[in-house]
Design a protein around this motif. Sequence first.
Motif, PDB file in Angstrom:
ATOM      1  N   TRP A 220      -6.123 -26.254 -34.649  1.00 39.59           N
ATOM      2  CA  TRP A 220      -4.723 -26.328 -34.247  1.00 39.59           C
ATOM      3  C   TRP A 220      -3.999 -25.051 -34.675  1.00 39.59           C
ATOM      4  O   TRP A 220      -3.254 -24.441 -33.896  1.00 39.59           O
ATOM      5  N   GLU A 221      -4.262 -24.622 -35.919  1.00 44.47           N
ATOM      6  CA  GLU A 221      -3.615 -23.421 -36.437  1.00 44.47           C
ATOM      7  C   GLU A 221      -4.037 -22.166 -35.699  1.00 44.47           C
ATOM      8  O   GLU A 221      -3.251 -21.266 -35.452  1.00 44.47           O
ATOM      9  N   LEU A 222      -5.317 -22.121 -35.349  1.00 44.54           N
ATOM     10  CA  LEU A 222      -5.850 -20.948 -34.649  1.00 44.54           C
ATOM     11  C   LEU A 222      -5.325 -20.849 -33.220  1.00 44.54           C
ATOM     12  O   LEU A 222      -5.400 -19.806 -32.604  1.00 44.54           O
ATOM     13  N   ASP A 223      -4.847 -21.981 -32.693  1.00 45.61           N
ATOM     14  CA  ASP A 223      -4.376 -22.014 -31.303  1.00 45.61           C
ATOM     15  C   ASP A 223      -5.532 -21.672 -30.357  1.00 45.61           C
ATOM     16  O   ASP A 223      -5.436 -20.789 -29.503  1.00 45.61           O
ATOM     17  N   ILE A 224      -6.584 -22.406 -30.541  1.00 43.36           N
ATOM     18  CA  ILE A 224      -7.861 -22.095 -29.897  1.00 43.36           C
ATOM     19  C   ILE A 224      -7.832 -22.481 -28.401  1.00 43.36           C
ATOM     20  O   ILE A 224      -7.205 -23.466 -28.036  1.00 43.36           O
ATOM     21  N   ASP A 225      -8.494 -21.696 -27.551  1.00 42.98           N
ATOM     22  CA  ASP A 225      -8.457 -21.949 -26.101  1.00 42.98           C
ATOM     23  C   ASP A 225      -9.575 -22.874 -25.624  1.00 42.98           C
ATOM     24  O   ASP A 225      -9.444 -23.542 -24.609  1.00 42.98           O
ATOM     25  N   MET A 226     -10.706 -22.838 -26.337  1.00 45.18           N
ATOM     26  CA  MET A 226     -11.860 -23.664 -25.938  1.00 45.18           C
ATOM     27  C   MET A 226     -12.491 -24.194 -27.218  1.00 45.18           C
ATOM     28  O   MET A 226     -12.520 -23.489 -28.232  1.00 45.18           O
ATOM     29  N   LEU A 227     -13.019 -25.394 -27.133  1.00 42.93           N
ATOM     30  CA  LEU A 227     -13.470 -26.046 -28.363  1.00 42.93           C
ATOM     31  C   LEU A 227     -14.720 -26.876 -28.095  1.00 42.93           C
ATOM     32  O   LEU A 227     -14.673 -27.849 -27.344  1.00 42.93           O
ATOM     33  N   GLY A 228     -15.846 -26.464 -28.684  1.00 38.49           N
ATOM     34  CA  GLY A 228     -17.097 -27.202 -28.482  1.00 38.49           C
ATOM     35  C   GLY A 228     -17.504 -27.954 -29.740  1.00 38.49           C
ATOM     36  O   GLY A 228     -17.700 -27.334 -30.797  1.00 38.49           O
ATOM     37  N   ILE A 229     -17.600 -29.263 -29.624  1.00 41.65           N
ATOM     38  CA  ILE A 229     -17.896 -30.091 -30.803  1.00 41.65           C
ATOM     39  C   ILE A 229     -19.080 -30.993 -30.493  1.00 41.65           C
ATOM     40  O   ILE A 229     -19.051 -31.755 -29.531  1.00 41.65           O
ATOM     41  N   GLY A 230     -20.122 -30.893 -31.299  1.00 40.65           N
ATOM     42  CA  GLY A 230     -21.285 -31.747 -31.055  1.00 40.65           C
ATOM     43  C   GLY A 230     -21.860 -32.246 -32.363  1.00 40.65           C
ATOM     44  O   GLY A 230     -21.572 -31.688 -33.431  1.00 40.65           O
ATOM     45  N   PRO A 231     -22.680 -33.298 -32.292  1.00 38.97           N
ATOM     46  CA  PRO A 231     -23.320 -33.786 -33.513  1.00 38.97           C
ATOM     47  C   PRO A 231     -24.375 -32.792 -33.996  1.00 38.97           C
ATOM     48  O   PRO A 231     -25.035 -32.141 -33.177  1.00 38.97           O
ATOM     49  N   PHE A 232     -24.537 -32.678 -35.308  1.00 35.15           N
ATOM     50  CA  PHE A 232     -25.647 -31.927 -35.876  1.00 35.15           C
ATOM     51  C   PHE A 232     -26.927 -32.723 -35.616  1.00 35.15           C
ATOM     52  O   PHE A 232     -26.983 -33.918 -35.892  1.00 35.15           O
ATOM     53  N   ILE A 233     -27.936 -32.060 -35.044  1.00 36.93           N
ATOM     54  CA  ILE A 233     -29.216 -32.734 -34.770  1.00 36.93           C
ATOM     55  C   ILE A 233     -30.300 -32.020 -35.578  1.00 36.93           C
ATOM     56  O   ILE A 233     -30.558 -30.829 -35.342  1.00 36.93           O
ATOM     57  N   PRO A 234     -30.912 -32.708 -36.554  1.00 40.87           N
ATOM     58  CA  PRO A 234     -31.863 -32.012 -37.432  1.00 40.87           C
ATOM     59  C   PRO A 234     -33.060 -31.458 -36.673  1.00 40.87           C
ATOM     60  O   PRO A 234     -33.591 -32.111 -35.776  1.00 40.87           O
ATOM     61  N   HIS A 235     -33.434 -30.235 -36.999  1.00 34.93           N
ATOM     62  CA  HIS A 235     -34.632 -29.623 -36.430  1.00 34.93           C
ATOM     63  C   HIS A 235     -35.652 -29.534 -37.560  1.00 34.93           C
ATOM     64  O   HIS A 235     -35.365 -28.943 -38.605  1.00 34.93           O
ATOM     65  N   PRO A 236     -36.854 -30.099 -37.360  1.00 37.72           N
ATOM     66  CA  PRO A 236     -37.811 -30.182 -38.473  1.00 37.72           C
ATOM     67  C   PRO A 236     -38.225 -28.831 -39.048  1.00 37.72           C
ATOM     68  O   PRO A 236     -38.602 -28.767 -40.222  1.00 37.72           O
ATOM     69  N   LEU A 237     -38.134 -27.769 -38.265  1.00 39.23           N
ATOM     70  CA  LEU A 237     -38.584 -26.467 -38.779  1.00 39.23           C
ATOM     71  C   LEU A 237     -37.424 -25.626 -39.323  1.00 39.23           C
ATOM     72  O   LEU A 237     -37.457 -24.400 -39.283  1.00 39.23           O
ATOM     73  N   THR A 238     -36.398 -26.289 -39.825  1.00 42.68           N
ATOM     74  CA  THR A 238     -35.265 -25.567 -40.422  1.00 42.68           C
ATOM     75  C   THR A 238     -34.998 -26.101 -41.825  1.00 42.68           C
ATOM     76  O   THR A 238     -35.435 -27.206 -42.169  1.00 42.68           O
TER      77      THR A 238
END
Length: 365
Positions: A220-238
């Motif tokens: 909100w403060e940044l006054d952002i134009d586009m916003l992508g929000i997704g769940p974190f999905i664990p990757h076994p090799l990380t």
Amino acid sequence: MINRSRNGFHTAPMSKQEIIKWLKEEDPRRLEELWRWADIVREASVGPEIHLRAIIEISNYCRRACGYCGINCHNNEVDRYRLSEEQILNSVRQVADDGFRTVVLQSGEDYGFSVQMIDNLIRKIKSQTGLAVTLSLGEREKSELRQWKLAGADRYLLKIETSNPQLFNRIHPMQSSSWSNRLEMLHFLMDLGFEIGSGIMVGIPGQTYEDLADDLLTFWELDIDMLGIGPFIPHPLTALGQNNYSAFKDQTPNTEITAHKVNALARVFCPDSNIPTTTALATLNKTNGRILGLQRGANVIMPNMTPIEYRPLYQIYPGRVCLDESGKQLIKAIHQTVKSLGRVISDDIGMSRNYLKRTGKKIAI
Ligand code: SAH
């Protein structure tokens, strides 16, 4: 509450405590109210139009060691690829032919693409197709970003992943970037005149509810134009793929429902922003994850249009959907979905209304 005029509000639309209450809400009837609220705000601000963006993942080489990402530089099991200019242009011409009006060029942080190569590419895309060009190439030098803007790039996506600098540093070890660099780059992109996009993952190991509330206040403060929000999905090799969630206090769940709550609240906080229904959401619910996103605040769909043979190699997390769909098939399916929702596919390039307001440009919608 912070008292600044952002996203049409003089004060943030709700307090941190109120956000946390929504994030912890489990009563289905109350949640219906939240979905309805987001949908009403979406209709009143950005309207019924849905914008399509074709993503082309142009390289999976990456110099960073992000603890969540499957294509991080330490993962030796990844077959690395970098598309040639001709391969990229062929894909771009194809998506233009399929009816897309925006192409998103995304990659790992790959300095194998020189500043001049990307510059040439942008110029060719603009002159040959007229598509809006969004870049999502990670952190690059200021001089490079400036050159790409001058070459005609329209938008830049750079996720901050979390607004908590300590958590950011924990998930970006060693040679990876710092939180303040990312924030500074977002401000710089804004000054250059880009439409800017950012976003977060929901349910990062060690992320608290308060962190998520801060994320929304930050956007909100940044006054952002586009916003992508997704769940974190664990990757076994990380590094973060093996985490024991119960070890953290006040841990946010990386569930579909929590990601929907954050998206719905994001619409309330940033009414005029373009918000996609993310692939990560569709990955958790293959049947109707995408549709639910559109009904709970989102107004953008970003299908993966990377040449099919390369799609499995851009495995930032496991189980990604749409690995085998072609443009025409997909567009047809999307048209049906959108129609069933009583919405329409936009036929313009779909600039962010927030950007138009923020910069004082004429609002076309
Ligand atoms: N290299 C560029 C573009 C990367 S796109 C950059 O860093 O900006 C990668 C995006 O996918 C990330 O920003 C992150 O939000 C998302 N991502 C990566 N790994 C993920 C995971 N395990 N689960 C969910 N999202 C992930």
